[in-house]
Design an enzyme around this catalytic site. Structure first.
Site, mmCIF file in Angstrom:
data_model
loop_
_atom_site.group_PDB
_atom_site.id
_atom_site.type_symbol
_atom_site.label_atom_id
_atom_site.label_comp_id
_atom_site.label_asym_id
_atom_site.label_seq_id
_atom_site.Cartn_x
_atom_site.Cartn_y
_atom_site.Cartn_z
ATOM 1 C CD GLU A 206 13.715 3.679 9.352
ATOM 2 O OE1 GLU A 206 14.234 2.889 10.148
ATOM 3 O OE2 GLU A 206 13.987 4.870 9.299
ATOM 4 N N GLY B 158 3.297 4.297 13.394
ATOM 5 C CA GLY B 158 4.051 3.072 13.693
ATOM 6 C C GLY B 158 3.597 2.442 15.001
ATOM 7 C CB SER C 205 4.487 9.475 11.418
ATOM 8 O OG SER C 205 3.264 8.767 11.444
ATOM 9 C CE LYS D 47 -1.484 3.032 2.808
ATOM 10 N NZ LYS D 47 -1.610 4.180 1.909
ATOM 11 C CB CYS E 21 13.542 9.219 8.264
ATOM 12 S SG CYS E 21 14.299 8.105 7.112
HETATM 13 P P1 NDP Z 1 2.252 8.429 7.975
HETATM 14 O O1 NDP Z 1 2.956 7.678 9.023
HETATM 15 O O2 NDP Z 1 0.919 8.975 8.266
HETATM 16 O O3 NDP Z 1 2.094 7.526 6.643
HETATM 17 C C1 NDP Z 1 3.008 6.538 6.223
HETATM 18 C C2 NDP Z 1 2.233 5.408 5.564
HETATM 19 O O4 NDP Z 1 1.343 4.802 6.503
HETATM 20 C C3 NDP Z 1 1.348 5.870 4.403
HETATM 21 O O5 NDP Z 1 1.297 4.868 3.417
HETATM 22 C C4 NDP Z 1 0.002 6.010 5.079
HETATM 23 O O6 NDP Z 1 -1.079 5.963 4.200
HETATM 24 C C5 NDP Z 1 0.017 4.820 5.992
HETATM 25 N N1 NDP Z 1 -0.914 4.900 7.107
HETATM 26 C C6 NDP Z 1 -1.401 6.017 7.705
HETATM 27 N N2 NDP Z 1 -2.216 5.670 8.720
HETATM 28 C C7 NDP Z 1 -2.260 4.320 8.760
HETATM 29 C C8 NDP Z 1 -2.926 3.377 9.585
HETATM 30 N N3 NDP Z 1 -3.719 3.761 10.583
HETATM 31 N N4 NDP Z 1 -2.754 2.072 9.353
HETATM 32 C C9 NDP Z 1 -1.948 1.661 8.361
HETATM 33 N N5 NDP Z 1 -1.298 2.511 7.539
HETATM 34 C C10 NDP Z 1 -1.423 3.827 7.741
HETATM 35 O O7 NDP Z 1 3.185 9.567 7.486
HETATM 36 P P2 NDP Z 1 2.741 10.875 6.675
HETATM 37 O O8 NDP Z 1 2.906 10.591 5.272
HETATM 38 O O9 NDP Z 1 1.416 11.387 7.060
HETATM 39 O O10 NDP Z 1 3.812 11.883 7.217
HETATM 40 C C11 NDP Z 1 3.638 12.402 8.530
HETATM 41 C C12 NDP Z 1 4.943 12.441 9.274
HETATM 42 O O11 NDP Z 1 5.553 11.151 9.296
HETATM 43 C C13 NDP Z 1 5.982 13.307 8.644
HETATM 44 O O12 NDP Z 1 5.825 14.623 8.963
HETATM 45 C C14 NDP Z 1 7.244 12.716 9.212
HETATM 46 O O13 NDP Z 1 7.446 13.209 10.494
HETATM 47 C C15 NDP Z 1 6.938 11.262 9.303
HETATM 48 N N6 NDP Z 1 7.473 10.479 8.174
HETATM 49 C C16 NDP Z 1 8.638 9.805 8.362
HETATM 50 C C17 NDP Z 1 9.173 9.097 7.324
HETATM 51 C C18 NDP Z 1 10.440 8.355 7.484
HETATM 52 O O14 NDP Z 1 11.116 8.126 6.486
HETATM 53 N N7 NDP Z 1 10.788 7.913 8.682
HETATM 54 C C19 NDP Z 1 8.572 9.066 6.003
HETATM 55 C C20 NDP Z 1 7.343 9.800 5.902
HETATM 56 C C21 NDP Z 1 6.829 10.465 6.972
HETATM 57 P P3 NDP Z 1 -1.685 7.322 3.545
HETATM 58 O O15 NDP Z 1 -0.588 7.902 2.748
HETATM 59 O O16 NDP Z 1 -2.791 6.803 2.719
HETATM 60 O O17 NDP Z 1 -2.093 8.170 4.695
#
Ligand code: NDP
Length: 517
Positions: free
Chosen positions: A266, A249, A245, A191, A300
């Site tokens: 991660e 996680g 995030s 996904k 990240c």
């Molecule tokens: P999220 O953690 O919200 O999203 C990451 C993935 O998880 C996306 O595919 C998202 O889907 C999915 N997801 C969201 N909610 C759920 C859930 N309840 N159950 C299962 N899957 C889920 O990150 P964001 O993209 O919203 O970014 C927000 C913050 O996360 C950033 O500001 C940053 O701090 C952090 N981040 C860290 C990253 C890293 O590399 N460590 C990478 C990206 C973000 P969908 O896109 O459909 O919401």
């Protein structure tokens, strides 16, 4: 076909047909049963509609898991060197299409073309690294404690791997996870982030062209709640690998606990560059600029904190602020541009919120600080989510801008008096992903290498720059003890089986205290 043309739309570089992209399930491109789609727009130019994507639901996800589950037996029993041949082909296709994929990725996600090419290159590197593992995937052979008995351990796959991926490395992260899962004999349902579904669809196109058997790799687009959560509940999914995030996680961790699903997380980072008084200050400024503002700070591993020795502090701050002000912000496909937009309005608002927090906390704004909203000679910023590269100085380690992940083009410079203080400040955050030290003193380098509690550590280089053949991941709130990439990445997607073969023809009892030798 991955997509059908719908209607023409105006894009940053002219008029282009808009496409409706499909899910990839059991080797076919298919619409969601919801019959709903969502839009994906260019964050540099909101008039540019990248495409529409399937707004999938639980039944689409379950159908993809069923397909992956059905394909698992055949894939598991395909010898690993044969599985590797598909990965070599996929790597070759990605190499051939690198520029095309990178261009679409810049449109989709905003980072500059050189960086999206780097993103595709990471996927290529991982395809070849994983494919090489097809002929290694070493276990152990070891002497048995008994005569005429052979002992060894081998990796076995887990089953269906569920991957949930973010938008900042839209093809590299899916490839890091996906290729490790495939080479170890798992099948995959992914996904992608809703902000970057096209990149993963392009990865699936490469898999299809490489002739990967039906159902081995499946893509279901849609929201975290609608598609991600059902993946966590589905009993046929054996392992979840997530990047995103820390808050999401944690929710995922709790959702996986009742069924003991294998889980790799991660998550966030609040990484630090430490600059000693003996450092090459210009080199450190180069590193800080790239570490803080590469991918608009949306990594990240971004260098969102910089601790600088008081003896070189003023010179460092002046140079960094001067260079940050000169960075050219705009559309990432323009080769003159250094930094693209934030990925979404939400991310831009988060950046603006933290700039205000930093000012309210009393930090000194020495570069940037504002969203870009006007039309200029460089770009019509009003069409996207742009923000100036921003540097705060005189930041105290306990300020929120020095503790919380911002995920945007903002960095916080702090003054320190010694290596010991820098290390204490460095380790004072809840995250533990990456850290770096600029020094010419080998003793300082080794001390920090030992004492920084982060999964990655660099000397005389910024906090970003991981290579695929070493483990990637972090400590504390960054991860749950697993690593991806390198050989360590195989651990997420396999279990060890220890095997004993007794060829003595008699009953031999291990672990019995006996003198029978
Ligand atoms: P999220 O953690 O919200 O999203 C990451 C993935 O998880 C996306 O595919 C998202 O889907 C999915 N997801 C969201 N909610 C759920 C859930 N309840 N159950 C299962 N899957 C889920 O990150 P964001 O993209 O919203 O970014 C927000 C913050 O996360 C950033 O500001 C940053 O701090 C952090 N981040 C860290 C990253 C890293 O590399 N460590 C990478 C990206 C973000 P969908 O896109 O459909 O919401």
């Amino acid at each position: 076909m991955s997509a059908i043309a719908t209607k023409p739309s105006k894009t940053a570089d002219g008029l282009r047909e808009t496409r409706e992209y499909m899910n990839f399930v059991d080797g076919d491109w298919a619409r969601s049963s919801s019959k709903q789609t969502f839009e994906n727009r260019n964050p540099a130019d909101n008039d540019d509609l990248i495409g529409t994507f399937q707004e999938s639901n639980e039944s689409d996800l379950n159908a993809a898991v069923d397909a992956a589950h059905k394909a698992y037996e055949g894939w598991r029993l395909t010898p690993a060197p044969r599985r590797a041949e598909y990965l070599y082909r996929i790597g070759d296709i990605l190499k051939r299409d690198k520029d095309k994929i990178a261009r679409e990725m810049t449109r989709e996600m905003g980072k500059v073309f050189a960086e999206t090419k780097g993103d595709v290159q990471e996927a290529i590197d991982m395809a070849f690294l994983a494919a090489g593992e097809g002929r290694r995937m070493y276990g152990q052979t070891t002497p048995s404690e008994l005569q005429n008995k052979f002992a060894m351990s081998v990796r076995m796959p887990l089953g269906v791997a569920g991957l949930i991926t973010p938008w900042n490395f839209p093809i590299a992260i899916p490839a890091w996870k996906g290729f490790a899962a495939l080479i170890t004999g798992n099948t995959v349902v992914i996904k992608p982030a809703s902000l970057t579904p096209l990149s993963v669809i392009m990865l699936a196109e490469a898999m299809e062209e490489a002739g990967l058997p039906k159902g081995v790799f499946n893509v279901v687009t849609g929201g975290g709640k609608e598609v991600g959560e059902p993946m966590l509940k589905n009993p046929k999914v054996a392992v979840i690998s997530f990047t995103g995030s820390t808050n999401v996680g944690r929710e995922i961790s709790m959702a996986c606990a009742p069924t003991f699903k294998h889980l790799h997380l991660e998550m966030g980072g609040k990484n630090i560059i430490m600059v000693m008084d003996d450092a090459d200050v210009d080199l450190a400024v180069d590193g800080a600029l790239w570490g803080a503002f590469g991918t608009s700070g949306q990594r990240c591993t971004a260098a969102s904190r910089i601790a600088v020795h008081s003896k070189v502090y003023d010179a460092f701050v002046e140079k960094l602020a001067g260079r940050a002000k000169k960075l050219r912000v705009g559309y990432g496909l323009d080769p003159k541009i250094d930094m693209g937009p934030n990925v979404s309005e939400g991310q831009l608002k988060t950046v603006q919120k933290y700039v205000k927090i930093g000012q309210d906390e009393g930090a000194k704004l020495v570069a940037g600080g504002k969203a870009l909203t006007e039309k200029t000679g460089t770009w019509d910023y009003s069409k996207g989510f742009f923000h100036e590269p921003t540097v705060f100085a005189d930041v105290k380690p306990d300020m929120r801008i020095a503790q919380e992940e911002i995920f945007g083009p903002v960095t916080a410079v702090m003054k320190i008096e010694s290596l010991e203080e820098a290390i204490a400040v460095g380790n004072s955050v809840r995250y533990g992903l990456s850290s770096s030290l600029y020094t010419r003193d080998v003793n300082k380098a080794f001390t920090a290498m030992r004492d920084m509690y982060t999964g990655l550590f660099y000397v005389n280089a910024p906090t970003i720059g991981a290579e695929v053949h070493l483990p990637f991941g972090g400590t504390k709130d960054t991860g749950n003890g697993h690593r991806e990439a390198g050989v360590a990445g195989l651990d997420v997607f396999s279990e060890w089986k220890s095997i004993y073969i007794d060829y003595s023809g008699s009953l031999q009892r291990a672990q019995i205290d006996t003198e029978e030798i």
